[in-house]
Design a protein around this motif. Sequence first.
Motif, PDB file in Angstrom:
ATOM      1  N   GLU A  26       0.834  -1.204   0.000  1.00 55.32           N
ATOM      2  CA  GLU A  26       0.000   0.000   0.000  1.00 55.32           C
ATOM      3  C   GLU A  26       0.871   1.258   0.000  1.00 55.32           C
ATOM      4  N   VAL A  27       1.936   1.241   0.772  1.00 52.89           N
ATOM      5  CA  VAL A  27       2.844   2.385   0.825  1.00 52.89           C
ATOM      6  C   VAL A  27       3.477   2.613  -0.544  1.00 52.89           C
ATOM      7  N   LEU A  28       3.959   1.547  -1.163  1.00 56.06           N
ATOM      8  CA  LEU A  28       4.610   1.676  -2.462  1.00 56.06           C
ATOM      9  C   LEU A  28       3.657   2.211  -3.525  1.00 56.06           C
ATOM     10  N   GLU A  29       2.370   1.859  -3.436  1.00 52.69           N
ATOM     11  CA  GLU A  29       1.371   2.353  -4.377  1.00 52.69           C
ATOM     12  C   GLU A  29       1.127   3.847  -4.218  1.00 52.69           C
ATOM     13  N   LYS A  30       1.116   4.325  -2.983  1.00 53.67           N
ATOM     14  CA  LYS A  30       0.704   5.699  -2.699  1.00 53.67           C
ATOM     15  C   LYS A  30       1.849   6.684  -2.507  1.00 53.67           C
ATOM     16  N   ILE A  31       3.034   6.200  -2.222  1.00 54.61           N
ATOM     17  CA  ILE A  31       4.128   7.091  -1.841  1.00 54.61           C
ATOM     18  C   ILE A  31       4.595   7.976  -2.995  1.00 54.61           C
ATOM     19  N   LYS A  32       4.486   7.501  -4.204  1.00 56.23           N
ATOM     20  CA  LYS A  32       4.934   8.275  -5.361  1.00 56.23           C
ATOM     21  C   LYS A  32       4.093   9.536  -5.560  1.00 56.23           C
ATOM     22  N   LYS A  33       2.874   9.528  -5.051  1.00 50.26           N
ATOM     23  CA  LYS A  33       1.977  10.667  -5.199  1.00 50.26           C
ATOM     24  C   LYS A  33       2.187  11.724  -4.115  1.00 50.26           C
ATOM     25  N   GLN A  34       3.063  11.446  -3.176  1.00 53.98           N
ATOM     26  CA  GLN A  34       3.313  12.344  -2.046  1.00 53.98           C
ATOM     27  C   GLN A  34       4.331  13.422  -2.425  1.00 53.98           C
ATOM     28  N   ASP A  35       4.313  14.501  -1.702  1.00 55.72           N
ATOM     29  CA  ASP A  35       5.245  15.610  -1.877  1.00 55.72           C
ATOM     30  C   ASP A  35       6.680  15.120  -1.653  1.00 55.72           C
ATOM     31  N   PRO A  36       7.578  15.323  -2.623  1.00 57.00           N
ATOM     32  CA  PRO A  36       8.957  14.844  -2.461  1.00 57.00           C
ATOM     33  C   PRO A  36       9.725  15.545  -1.339  1.00 57.00           C
ATOM     34  N   ALA A  37       9.227  16.659  -0.838  1.00 58.30           N
ATOM     35  CA  ALA A  37       9.897  17.371   0.258  1.00 58.30           C
ATOM     36  C   ALA A  37       9.727  16.651   1.597  1.00 58.30           C
ATOM     37  N   PHE A  38       8.738  15.751   1.692  1.00 58.02           N
ATOM     38  CA  PHE A  38       8.503  15.019   2.944  1.00 58.02           C
ATOM     39  C   PHE A  38       9.487  13.864   3.082  1.00 58.02           C
ATOM     40  N   SER A  39       9.848  13.541   4.310  1.00 55.45           N
ATOM     41  CA  SER A  39      10.691  12.372   4.572  1.00 55.45           C
ATOM     42  C   SER A  39       9.871  11.105   4.356  1.00 55.45           C
ATOM     43  N   PHE A  40      10.557   9.975   4.293  1.00 56.07           N
ATOM     44  CA  PHE A  40       9.855   8.701   4.128  1.00 56.07           C
ATOM     45  C   PHE A  40       8.861   8.476   5.267  1.00 56.07           C
ATOM     46  N   ASN A  41       9.301   8.706   6.517  1.00 56.81           N
ATOM     47  CA  ASN A  41       8.406   8.512   7.666  1.00 56.81           C
ATOM     48  C   ASN A  41       7.185   9.419   7.568  1.00 56.81           C
ATOM     49  N   GLU A  42       7.371  10.666   7.168  1.00 58.78           N
ATOM     50  CA  GLU A  42       6.240  11.589   7.023  1.00 58.78           C
ATOM     51  C   GLU A  42       5.259  11.094   5.964  1.00 58.78           C
ATOM     52  N   LYS A  43       5.775  10.507   4.906  1.00 59.39           N
ATOM     53  CA  LYS A  43       4.907   9.975   3.850  1.00 59.39           C
ATOM     54  C   LYS A  43       4.093   8.792   4.356  1.00 59.39           C
ATOM     55  N   VAL A  44       4.741   7.878   5.082  1.00 61.08           N
ATOM     56  CA  VAL A  44       4.031   6.713   5.634  1.00 61.08           C
ATOM     57  C   VAL A  44       2.971   7.182   6.630  1.00 61.08           C
ATOM     58  N   GLU A  45       3.309   8.152   7.471  1.00 57.45           N
ATOM     59  CA  GLU A  45       2.355   8.676   8.453  1.00 57.45           C
ATOM     60  C   GLU A  45       1.169   9.353   7.774  1.00 57.45           C
ATOM     61  N   ALA A  46       1.411  10.027   6.662  1.00 57.31           N
ATOM     62  CA  ALA A  46       0.311  10.652   5.921  1.00 57.31           C
ATOM     63  C   ALA A  46      -0.619   9.591   5.337  1.00 57.31           C
ATOM     64  N   ILE A  47      -0.046   8.502   4.860  1.00 60.39           N
ATOM     65  CA  ILE A  47      -0.853   7.396   4.331  1.00 60.39           C
ATOM     66  C   ILE A  47      -1.676   6.765   5.455  1.00 60.39           C
TER      67      ILE A  47
END
Length: 106
Positions: free
Chosen positions: A44-65
């Motif tokens: 699920e993370v791999l599907e959605k992470i590409k759509k996230q703001d590149p300025a966010f850290s990996f942890n911030e992206k997972v937390e947003a998901i």
Amino acid sequence: MGRQFMARCNQCQTEFEVREGGGLDFYLLHCDTCGEEKVIRQEEVLEKIKKQDPAFSFNEKVEAIAGRCHDGHYRIKAKARCPNCQSDDYSAVTDANGEIRMTFYD
């Protein structure tokens, strides 16, 4: 690698099960207010992470998901909390031999 063990709250003495860390194919987050767990599959993370703001850290992206909990936010680094008083001040329970019974998982 994650781990699971029984803990005792240092505030109210309630015993409860704690799971910390994700596994090979999932992330385990806790609410930073109430301690509720949320599991997110790596797929699920791999599907959605590409759509996230590149300025966010990996942890911030997972937390947003992961989204919000009803009481706070799911955080990768948030600790489990006592189900009775919501304290994150706990210690692992030891058996009669003074050993901690802990299970590790991937």
